[in-house]
Design an enzyme around this catalytic site. Structure first.
Site, PDB file in Angstrom:
ATOM      1  N   GLY A  43       0.819  -1.214   0.000  1.00 46.28           N
ATOM      2  CA  GLY A  43       0.000   0.000   0.000  1.00 46.28           C
ATOM      3  C   GLY A  43       0.846   1.254   0.000  1.00 46.28           C
ATOM      4  CB  THR A  81      -2.054   6.539  -1.263  1.00 45.47           C
ATOM      5  OG1 THR A  81      -2.759   7.700  -0.795  1.00 45.47           O
ATOM      6  CG2 THR A  81      -2.651   5.317  -0.590  1.00 45.47           C
ATOM      7  CE1 TYR A  95      -9.003  -0.277   9.591  1.00 44.70           C
ATOM      8  CE2 TYR A  95      -9.696   0.669  11.686  1.00 44.70           C
ATOM      9  CZ  TYR A  95      -8.753   0.534  10.688  1.00 44.70           C
ATOM     10  OH  TYR A  95      -7.550   1.190  10.782  1.00 44.70           O
TER      11      TYR A  95
END
Length: 318
Positions: free
Chosen positions: A48, A51, A202
């Site tokens: 990842g 960004t 999450y």
């Protein structure tokens, strides 16, 4: 008199918050990686990394001379970031490789290509993640949060582990969250098919990151590979893109939210700081060891999650 002061305070509150914001933000963004370690000849993978925190982490590691792999789902965006980092740091050894953590075929393809390309791996930073997605499944049928945030990185780490051992001393950093305190591992509902809440999903996956880190540290004792989980803080990033409410909250409190560069500090601390090996398996926040929930300290749950994860991914249980 009191009746007049209350509306006056309400009018002054935004101004007072604006004035106090720099100091509050400084307090909330405490914790800076002070390591001066340089990384020439070292190889790093950051997931990842196109960004946010991942990008800033990769940039700093490249600045220190490492050969850095940006493992990204969006290769085109990754290439733009790689060029930016190369220009900023003067380090041309910034490479982009396709990695979609929601697809085990992509994970295996990335690992196969990397192992054929590189003789060493000194730091693996499992940074990528998703947050508050509407209910959906990965290519392999896993609920998206547990599939990407936990199982994807679990498989990636497993596939690269021998290379990390061969390159020891080496480190694995797993980006978790303070949100793990609200997480639970419901083995009977791991894929969210019986009940589902995007926010809690999450939290569950972030708890899984910490349990994975602790069990991995236990299994890696004496190998020269150490592992750490981190809470980066509340950071301005694309992670909240799936929730309009969270985007609004991030905007409302933008004065108090960390920048991606500030959010990368604890990951960098765990990747670089000398003498941290004795703290393998610990959780860090603001570059210090942090308290975790009772669930996150449960070794029985950690070991069971490890076995269940192996079973789901078709890996041998040892």
């Amino acid at each position: 008199m009191v009746e007049l002061m209350f509306p006056l305070l309400l009018l002054l509150l935004p101004f007072l918050l604006y004035v106090a914001a720099p100091q509050i933000r400084k307090m909330l963004s405490s914790g800076v990686c002070t390591s001066t370690v340089q990384l020439p000849g070292k190889v790093v993978v950051v997931t990842g990394a196109n960004t946010g925190i991942g990008k800033e982490t990769a940039k700093e590691l490249a600045q220190r001379g490492a050969r850095v792999y940006l493992a990204c789902r969006d290769v085109e965006k990754g290439e733009l970031v790689a060029k930016e980092i190369q220009t900023t740091t003067g380090n041309q050894q910034v490479l982009v490789r396709k990695l979609d953590l929601s697809d085990t075929k992509s994970i295996r393809a990335f690992a196969k290509g990397f192992l054929a390309e590189e003789k060493h791996l000194h730091v693996l930073i499992n940074n990528a993640g998703v947050m508050m997605c509407p209910y959906s499944k990965t290519a392999d049928g896993f609920e998206m949060h547990i599939g990407v945030n936990h199982l994807g990185h679990f498989l990636l780490t497993h596939l690269l582990l021998e290379k990390l051992k061969e390159s020891a001393p080496s480190r694995i950093v797993n980006v978790s969250s303070l949100a793990h305190h609200l997480g639970r591992i419901h083995f009977h509902n791991l894929q969210g098919e019986k009940f589902y809440n995007a926010g809690l999903a999450y939290c569950h996956s972030k708890l899984a990151n910490i349990l994975f880190t602790q069990e991995l540290a236990r299994r890696l004792k004496g190998s020269g590979v150490t592992t750490y989980s981190v809470h980066p803080g509340t950071v301005q990033s694309e992670l909240v893109r799936h929730s309009s409410f969270m985007r609004w909250m991030w905007w409302l409190f933008s004065f108090f939210i960390k920048t991606p560069q500030q959010g990368a500090q604890t990951s960098l601390h765990c990747a670089l700081t000398e003498g941290l090996e004795i703290l393998s398996g610990n959780h860090f926040s603001d570059c210090h060891v942090a308290w975790v929930s009772a669930q996150a300290r449960n070794e029985t749950i950690a070991r069971r999650l490890w076995d269940v994860s192996c079973d789901l991914l078709g890996l041998p249980i040892d």
